[in-house]
Structure formats: structure tokens, C-alpha cells
Design an enzyme around this catalytic site. Structure first.
Site, PDB file in Angstrom:
ATOM      1  N   GLU A 237      38.379  53.409  35.757  1.00 59.01           N
ATOM      2  CA  GLU A 237      37.142  53.446  36.352  1.00 59.01           C
ATOM      3  C   GLU A 237      36.626  52.083  37.260  1.00 59.01           C
ATOM      4  O   GLU A 237      35.954  52.217  38.377  1.00 59.01           O
ATOM      5  CB  GLU A 237      36.140  53.577  35.159  1.00 59.01           C
ATOM      6  CG  GLU A 237      36.247  54.664  34.351  1.00 59.01           C
ATOM      7  CD  GLU A 237      35.996  54.920  32.949  1.00 59.01           C
ATOM      8  OE1 GLU A 237      35.515  53.849  32.476  1.00 59.01           O
ATOM      9  OE2 GLU A 237      36.084  55.926  32.370  1.00 59.01           O
TER      10      GLU A 237
ATOM     11  N   SER B 120      40.616  61.370  26.258  1.00 61.24           N
ATOM     12  CA  SER B 120      40.230  62.288  25.222  1.00 61.24           C
ATOM     13  C   SER B 120      41.186  62.503  23.922  1.00 61.24           C
ATOM     14  O   SER B 120      41.304  63.283  23.484  1.00 61.24           O
ATOM     15  CB  SER B 120      40.438  63.581  25.834  1.00 61.24           C
ATOM     16  OG  SER B 120      39.358  63.824  26.697  1.00 61.24           O
TER      17      SER B 120
ATOM     18  N   LYS C 119      33.216  50.905  26.849  1.00 60.47           N
ATOM     19  CA  LYS C 119      32.675  51.056  28.356  1.00 60.47           C
ATOM     20  C   LYS C 119      31.209  50.489  28.241  1.00 60.47           C
ATOM     21  O   LYS C 119      31.130  49.723  27.598  1.00 60.47           O
ATOM     22  CB  LYS C 119      32.799  52.584  28.746  1.00 60.47           C
ATOM     23  CG  LYS C 119      34.239  53.036  28.493  1.00 60.47           C
ATOM     24  CD  LYS C 119      34.600  54.567  29.274  1.00 60.47           C
ATOM     25  CE  LYS C 119      36.076  54.605  28.923  1.00 60.47           C
ATOM     26  NZ  LYS C 119      36.457  55.893  29.576  1.00 60.47           N
TER      27      LYS C 119
ATOM     28  N   GLY D 170      37.488  61.458  29.054  1.00 57.67           N
ATOM     29  CA  GLY D 170      36.494  61.800  29.136  1.00 57.67           C
ATOM     30  C   GLY D 170      36.100  63.390  29.349  1.00 57.67           C
ATOM     31  O   GLY D 170      34.994  63.827  29.603  1.00 57.67           O
TER      32      GLY D 170
ATOM     33  N   HIS E  64      41.577  49.313  34.624  1.00 63.85           N
ATOM     34  CA  HIS E  64      41.208  50.508  34.046  1.00 63.85           C
ATOM     35  C   HIS E  64      40.759  51.530  35.541  1.00 63.85           C
ATOM     36  O   HIS E  64      40.150  50.924  36.330  1.00 63.85           O
ATOM     37  CB  HIS E  64      39.799  50.425  33.441  1.00 63.85           C
ATOM     38  CG  HIS E  64      39.658  51.716  32.532  1.00 63.85           C
ATOM     39  ND1 HIS E  64      38.907  52.786  33.080  1.00 63.85           N
ATOM     40  CD2 HIS E  64      39.710  51.904  31.264  1.00 63.85           C
ATOM     41  CE1 HIS E  64      38.735  53.798  32.309  1.00 63.85           C
ATOM     42  NE2 HIS E  64      39.248  53.312  30.978  1.00 63.85           N
TER      43      HIS E  64
HETATM   44  P1  13P Z   1      37.902  58.733  26.505  1.00 65.98           P
HETATM   45  O1  13P Z   1      38.734  58.713  25.170  1.00 65.98           O
HETATM   46  O2  13P Z   1      36.455  59.007  26.290  1.00 65.98           O
HETATM   47  O3  13P Z   1      38.649  59.917  27.249  1.00 65.98           O
HETATM   48  O4  13P Z   1      38.476  57.439  27.493  1.00 65.98           O
HETATM   49  C1  13P Z   1      39.600  57.132  27.538  1.00 65.98           C
HETATM   50  C2  13P Z   1      39.540  55.751  28.271  1.00 65.98           C
HETATM   51  O5  13P Z   1      39.014  55.623  29.471  1.00 65.98           O
HETATM   52  C3  13P Z   1      39.719  54.672  27.480  1.00 65.98           C
HETATM   53  O6  13P Z   1      39.911  53.606  28.424  1.00 65.98           O
END
Ligand code: 13P
Length: 255
Positions: A99, A215, A11, A175, A97
Site C-alpha cells: 500500500e 486474507s 493500517k 483485503g 508494504h
Molecule cells: P488482509 O489481512 O486484510 O488481507 O491484509 C494483509 C496485509 O496487507 C497485512 O499487511
């Protein structure tokens, strides 16, 4: 044979020197990989040339990008094209993704263009899907994820779909420290594989790598990856610490 993959999505974390150090630490502790047990590191765009350089000559570990534009060049201020990524040494790219869907308004039609552009230059897409908590609470996750896959992937040729991996990332688990249970992950991954099979046939579906994200940590990776349809993970937070990431890679290798 279906590949098991652990991919690190950094990220918007790690500057150039921090990224160099993380790649070096990850490589120093990497367990024995193979053609069918591979690792992908997806840092920010600026780190890609250096990461690719560090990975050159390292077998079964590849550089990826977190996003790509759908045109090869032109007046698109601030964007990075598939050919640029390829020239910089990226071999994989995350597309869709959650996000980017949420914060950058990436919708299905745009993701189709990105998929086509990435595949046209030989980048391997990791297509991300997954439902928000309201959808899971309403028990509509299966229809929702199938619709994402249909919209993003069903237009592809058989040759192109075989270059694609899918990452299932329930938004409520990203997350948050709250993972899908191993049973929930396996159930959704089987559903995703059946959805792919319904359009492309079971041979292609059986070859497809379907990664779990959300996670994922060294302490839960082995249990989640044990699912017959779970082919590794897409890792966010735990990819930023070499020991945690390597613990997850080891769980994939041991499967
Ligand atoms: P986390 O492992 O921080 O939950 O993030 C997962 C993710 O979005 C990977 O692309």
C-alpha cells in the site's frame, strides 16, 4: 532457531481508545508464547506510545510501526523518524508494504534508505514484498519477488540481514478474501528463502522468518502456516478483531 511470528498490521484503523481496548482484549486471550513464537502489534503512529506501554512487561509481544522515515530528524514535514519510533517503544517496523509502494510512491531506492535507517537504530524491519495479479497471471511472480528482495535487501551486511523478517503479501490477496492457496504460499516462501540463500548463504536463510499476508483468517491460518517455509503471518483485517487475531496466533503457536 527460526522465529514464528504473527504480526497485526492495523493500517489506518483504531483511534487511541479503540486501540487501547483492542490491545487489552488481545492480551487477555493471548496463548502461551515463547522466545521463538512471538506476536507484533503495529498500530498507527499515534497509538504507538500507548500500545508500547500496554505491552511493557508482557513477554514475547512487541510493538511495531507501519512505516518510518529514512532520516533521524530535520525538515521533513509530517514524517516520523527511527529514533522517534524507538523512543516511543516500537521494536519492529514494516518497510515496503504494497500500500505504501502504491499510494505513497515508495520505490526500491527509498526502501533501501529506510531499511538502513531502521537497522542503524536497532529497529527490526519486516520487509514486505509481493506481486500484483497481472504478474501472477503472467506467471512472473518468482522473478518479480526475487527482484524486490534483491533491490531491498542484498546490500545488507550479514549482521543486519539477520535482524530482518520478510512478509510475502500477494497484492491480489490483500483485503480481497482471496488467499493464496497453502501450496502457492509454500512455493513462494521456498523461493524467497532460496533467493536469500543465493546471496547470504543457507545458514542465514534458514534462520529468517518469512511471513504470509493476504486474507489470513482463523479458518485458513493453520493450513497456510503448515508450509515448511511459512513462519507465521502478517495480518490486516483479522488483526482488528481480538477473537480473529487470537485464532490466528493460536494457529501459529500450534505449528
Ligand atoms: P488482509 O489481512 O486484510 O488481507 O491484509 C494483509 C496485509 O496487507 C497485512 O499487511
Amino acid at each position: 532457531m527460526r522465529k514464528q511470528i504473527v504480526a497485526g498490521n492495523w493500517k489506518m484503523n483504531k483511534n487511541l481508545s479503540e486501540g487501547q481496548a483492542l490491545v487489552a482484549d488481545v492480551l487477555a486471550g493471548m496463548p502461551l508464547l515463547s522466545e521463538n513464537k512471538i506476536v507484533v502489534l503495529a498500530p498507527a503512529f499515534l497509538n504507538i506510545p500507548e500500545t508500547a506501554k500496554q505491552l511493557s512487561g508482557v513477554a514475547h509481544v512487541f510493538c511495531g510501526a507501519q512505516n518510518v522515515h529514512h532520516e533521524m530528524n530535520g525538515a521533513y514535514t509530517g514524517e516520523v523518524s527511527p529514533t522517534m519510533l524507538q523512543a516511543a517503544g516500537a521494536e519492529y517496523v514494516l518497510i515496503g508494504h504494497s500500500e505504501r509502494r502504491e499510494y505513497n510512491g515508495e520505490h526500491d531506492a527509498l526502501l533501501v534508505k529506510k531499511m538502513n535507517a531502521a537497522l542503524s537504530v536497532g529497529l527490526k524491519p519486516i520487509f514486505c514484498c509481493g506481486e500484483a495479479l497481472e504478474i501472477r497471471d503472467a506467471n512472473q511472480q518468482n522473478d518479480f519477488v526475487a527482484a524486490q528482495i534483491q533491490a531491498g535487501l542484498f546490500h545488507l551486511s550479514a549482521a543486519d540481514i539477520s535482524q530482518v523478517a520478510i512478509a510475502y503479501e500477494p497484492i491480489w490477496a490483500i483485503g480481497t478474501g482471496r488467499t493464496a492457496s497453502a501450496a502457492q504460499a509454500q512455493e513462494m516462501h521456498a523461493h524467497i528463502r532460496a533467493t536469500v540463500a543465493s546471496h547470504f548463504g543457507s545458514e542465514i536463510a534458514n534462520e529468517m522468518s518469512i511471513l504470509y499476508g493476504g486474507s489470513c483468517k482463523p479458518g485458513n491460518a493453520a493450513e497456510i502456516f503448515a508450509g515448511a517455509d511459512v513462519d507465521g503471518g502478517l495480518i490486516g483485517g483479522a488483526a482488528l478483531k481480538a477473537d480473529e487475531f487470537l485464532g490466528i496466533v493460536s494457529a501459529m503457536v500450534a505449528k
